[in-house]
Design an enzyme around this catalytic site. Structure first.
Site, PDB file in Angstrom:
ATOM      1  N   HIS A   1      74.410  52.807  75.956  1.00 36.81           N
ATOM      2  CA  HIS A   1      72.993  53.107  76.169  1.00 36.81           C
ATOM      3  C   HIS A   1      72.805  54.482  76.823  1.00 36.81           C
ATOM      4  CE1 HIS A   1      72.524  48.758  75.606  1.00 36.81           C
ATOM      5  NE2 HIS A   1      71.226  48.922  75.517  1.00 36.81           N
TER       6      HIS A   1
ATOM      7  N   GLU B   1      67.826  48.194  62.587  1.00 39.54           N
ATOM      8  CA  GLU B   1      67.762  49.655  62.544  1.00 39.54           C
ATOM      9  C   GLU B   1      68.101  50.221  61.182  1.00 39.54           C
ATOM     10  OE1 GLU B   1      69.280  48.001  65.011  1.00 39.54           O
ATOM     11  OE2 GLU B   1      68.121  48.521  66.784  1.00 39.54           O
TER      12      GLU B   1
HETATM   13  C1  LIG Z   1      71.292  47.919  67.925  1.00 41.08           C
HETATM   14  C2  LIG Z   1      70.426  47.582  69.051  1.00 41.08           C
HETATM   15  N1  LIG Z   1      69.090  47.592  68.880  1.00 41.08           N
HETATM   16  C3  LIG Z   1      68.262  47.286  69.892  1.00 41.08           C
HETATM   17  C4  LIG Z   1      68.775  46.955  71.116  1.00 41.08           C
HETATM   18  C5  LIG Z   1      67.850  46.657  72.280  1.00 41.08           C
HETATM   19  N2  LIG Z   1      67.884  45.232  72.591  1.00 41.08           N
HETATM   20  C6  LIG Z   1      68.718  44.741  73.521  1.00 41.08           C
HETATM   21  S1  LIG Z   1      68.653  43.084  73.586  1.00 41.08           S
HETATM   22  C7  LIG Z   1      67.498  43.013  72.384  1.00 41.08           C
HETATM   23  C8  LIG Z   1      66.965  41.693  71.953  1.00 41.08           C
HETATM   24  C9  LIG Z   1      68.039  40.808  71.469  1.00 41.08           C
HETATM   25  O1  LIG Z   1      67.521  39.604  71.063  1.00 41.08           O
HETATM   26  P1  LIG Z   1      68.508  38.429  70.688  1.00 41.08           P
HETATM   27  O2  LIG Z   1      69.501  38.906  69.724  1.00 41.08           O
HETATM   28  O3  LIG Z   1      67.661  37.265  70.298  1.00 41.08           O
HETATM   29  O4  LIG Z   1      69.278  38.127  72.038  1.00 41.08           O
HETATM   30  P2  LIG Z   1      68.678  37.591  73.408  1.00 41.08           P
HETATM   31  O5  LIG Z   1      68.273  38.793  74.188  1.00 41.08           O
HETATM   32  O6  LIG Z   1      67.555  36.704  73.126  1.00 41.08           O
HETATM   33  O7  LIG Z   1      69.816  36.897  74.060  1.00 41.08           O
HETATM   34  C10 LIG Z   1      67.167  44.282  71.935  1.00 41.08           C
HETATM   35  C11 LIG Z   1      66.178  44.581  70.902  1.00 41.08           C
HETATM   36  C12 LIG Z   1      70.181  46.975  71.265  1.00 41.08           C
HETATM   37  N3  LIG Z   1      70.755  46.710  72.441  1.00 41.08           N
HETATM   38  N4  LIG Z   1      70.973  47.259  70.219  1.00 41.08           N
END
Ligand SMILES: Cc1ncc(C[n+]2csc(CCOP(=O)(O)OP(=O)(O)O)c2C)c(N)n1
Ligand SMILES: [Mg+2]
Lengths: 326, 324
Positions: free
Chosen positions: B127, B58
């Site tokens: 959220h 972000e």
């Molecule tokens: C700052 C922020 N940006 C976007 C999100 C939305 N979001 C939640 S989980 C996720 C993906 C995370 O991917 P990863 O770090 O690989 O973890 P995984 O879900 O694969 O365990 C996103 C984009 C968030 N929760 N926080």
């Protein structure tokens, strides 16, 4: 799989810890589908070897922080099943009295700084916990679990720099599970995540995240390094998210983002199945031993559900601001 | 006119603007597959040069929007949940909101930062924030909070065409709400409030997702012979002060329903403006129905208690009407 001279007992403990996470989450998958859970749940199924391999190295005085996919880390670090369950159910008996929910399970008494709703949110917090560990000189370390997606947050670069510069006892564990939400990792991530340690001179390793022994050993090296005063380590554990990014994703996604063959391939490398086979083949446990453990965990999960279901919802009793300030 | 879901209205507005403006680009996390459905199908039509998934970054996303806009593109930066605007806040607060002024108008920054905002879904504290007041306080950011499918589409078009940075906040979890949307392309000017009900006894100003419960309360009171004027400001910056002042001068009573935390909420701002401008017309203290200054709780009963609802609005109405 990595060699080890672990006793039968040690092996069974690792097994039990992984299975606990699996069974709790299979229950939560069911609950989510049936609408028993108020919020969203992100399941850790398929990644258990990472949390268990690492947390088996730690005690209550060590810190961990984790992610939105945080049930596994909570349980592996000694968080109680029923307190987790009641929290996810939004009950007053939950570990955060229903205030936090699935994405915020935390138990500071056990060194669990908590899950996090902000991707990458745990990275800086853990760096601070590592600073405290160093200043307190109490032999503790601070560990942050984060995803491949979180590795793209700029804060990782800042944390690697400062923790290396200050030689903080921090372990950065990136769980590369193949996806950042619905984007395959390589579509949003340049290079290898582990290599991000290199420009800072931070120690780093990759590990098979589905091999609990390999993870255990890798975490041990990192921990010893931290305790020697040699600073942080970045570990990239390769694993796979077997379930959706979030339960219920099929209800809102209009497209598939991975094929079932890929899932099947990884399910055949499931960390718990692999480990089961390993200990049975090596004669370290009999099928019956594993069945006894399984039964006990199933009882534990059922009791946790019952506990959660019977628990009241929280009531702020007219004091909504309770817990906002000390 | 046809009935459409809010999310479909937004999707069609985005599609139309992409078609209309070849310099318009949109990026954000998983916008290609689209979590909420607002950007659904766009990548197939416009390709990844114009509709593109970003990493979870972000900080760079919000700043990249500034740079690309300064260099001549129209940018939609999709931030998913409003809370992630905090993660990308630096470039919004320190760059986007100030760069044009600091450079004596050398550039304009046609950016839309879009996300959903607000609670009600047991999504917990990280959220569920309604963070529009934070943007209002920056000065250099327009703030748009549509409450119906029609407004969502019309205001989005205006936001995209506006040469300034706009934060466009759609009520989370309300994408499925249905409403009449004109068939032809239409634009709703930023800074023009909507008077949703006329009344003589009391004015309610309701923001975003709060318009629904406010409408229910107003219609309920209408059956009891209480005439409440309901105003949806639709955009908080610029704010249609005149419509609000005019109404308050007529009714002498004001309630503002806002999902923001109470301290420095949009409700507080509107209340203070009306206290200054309409003091002599007021027959009762201005009442704010807002969120207590706490982190939004996960557990449904706790969250329900915290968020403004019809019951709380009804109570406020009684209080204000009974004041002597
Ligand atoms: C700052 C922020 N940006 C976007 C999100 C939305 N979001 C939640 S989980 C996720 C993906 C995370 O991917 P990863 O770090 O690989 O973890 P995984 O879900 O694969 O365990 C996103 C984009 C968030 N929760 N926080
Ligand atoms: Mg991932």
């Amino acid at each position: 799989m990595a060699d080890t001279n672990f006793s039968n007992e040690q092996m069974l403990k690792l097994y039990e810890s992984m299975l606990r996470i699996r069974k709790v989450e299979e229950q939560l998958a069911k609950d989510s589908k049936e609408g028993n859970i108020p919020g969203a749940v992100h399941l850790y199924i398929g990644q258990e070897a990472v949390a268990v391999g690492v947390c088996s190295q730690l005690s209550d005085k060590d810190w961990i922080a984790s992610t939105h996919r945080g049930h596994g880390h909570f349980l592996a670090k000694g968080g109680e099943t029923r307190l987790l369950m009641a929290e996810v159910y939004g009950r007053d008996t939950g570990i955060c009295r229903g205030r936090g929910g699935s994405m915020h399970v935390a138990d500071f008494s056990k060194g669990i700084i908590g899950a996090n709703g902000i991707v990458g949110g745990g990275i800086s917090i853990t760096t601070g916990a590592g600073l405290a560990s160093k200043l307190a000189n109490d032999g503790s370390v601070a560990v942050v679990f984060f995803g491949d997606g979180a590795a793209n947050q700029g804060v990782l670069a800042e944390a690697l720099n400062i923790s290396t510069l200050w030689q903080l006892p921090v372990i950065f564990i990136c769980e590369n599970n193949g996806f950042s939400e619905f984007s395959p990792t390589n579509t949003v991530t340049a290079g290898n995540i582990v290599d991000r340690a290199k420009p800072y001179g931070t120690a780093c390793e990759t590990v098979d995240g589905n091999d609990v022994i390999a993870v255990w050993q890798c975490a041990e090296r990192a921990k010893l390094r931290a305790l020697r005063g040699d600073g942080p380590t970045l570990i990239e554990a390769h694993t796979y998210r077997q379930r959706g990014h979030v339960e219920a994703e099929a209800t809102f996604l209009s497209k598939k983002y991975r094929d079932s063959q890929e899932i099947e391939n990884w399910v055949s490398k499931d960390p718990i199945t692999l480990f089961e086979k390993r200990i049975v083949d090596a004669g370290q446990a009999k099928i019956e031993d594993l069945q006894i453990i399984t039964k006990a965990i199933e009882v534990e999960v059922n009791e946790a559900i019952e506990f959660a279901e019977k628990s009241p919802y929280p009531d702020s009793g007219g004091n909504e601001q309770q817990y906002m300030f000390t | 006119m046809a009935k459409k879901r809010m999310i479909q209205a937004i999707n069609e507005a985005l599609d139309g603007e992409m078609q209309r403006d070849h310099k318009l680009i949109l990026f954000g996390e998983d916008v290609e597959i689209s979590l909420f459905g607002d950007t659904k199908g766009l990548v197939d039509k416009y390709g990844t040069d114009r509709i593109r998934n970003t990493p979870i970054s972000e900080t760079v996303m919000s700043g990249m929007a500034v740079g690309a806009a300064a260099a001549g593109f129209n940018v939609i930066c999709h931030m998913m949940f409003g809370n992630f605007m905090y993660t990308g806040f630096d470039s919004i607060a320190n760059q986007a909101s100030k760069l044009r002024y600091m450079t004596a108008g050398q550039i304009s920054l046609p950016i839309v930062y879009m996300s959903v905002f607000g609670g009600g879904r047991s999504a917990a504290a990280q959220h569920s924030d309604a963070m529009h007041p934070m943007f209002m306080n920056l000065g250099g950011i327009k703030v748009v909070t549509p409450s119906s499918p029609m407004d969502a589409a019309g205001l989005l078009r205006a936001s995209i065409r506006d040469p300034n940075p706009v934060v466009y906040l759609q009520a989370a979890g309300r994408g499925g709400e249905l409403g009449e949307v004109p068939d032809e392309e239409f634009v709703i000017e930023l800074g023009k409030a909507a008077r949703l009900r006329n009344g003589e006894d009391l004015t309610i100003v309701a923001i975003g997702a709060m318009v629904r419960p406010a409408l229910r309360s107003v219609d309920f009171h209408a059956t009891k012979g209480v005439g409440i004027e309901l105003i949806d400001p639709r955009t908080l910056v610029p704010l249609d002060k005149e419509m609000i002042f005019k109404s308050v001068r007529k009714t002498g009573r004001l309630i503002i329903v806002d999902e923001a935390r109470d301290t420095c909420s949009a409700a507080s701002h509107i209340a203070s403006l009306c206290a200054e401008e309409c003091f002599s017309a007021l027959k009762a203290p201005i009442k704010r129905v807002t969120v207590n200054d706490i982190a939004i709780p996960y557990s449904p009963p706790l969250e329900k208690n915290v968020l403004p609802n019809e019951e709380r609005i009804n109570n406020a109405v009684s209080e204000v009407l009974e004041f002597v």
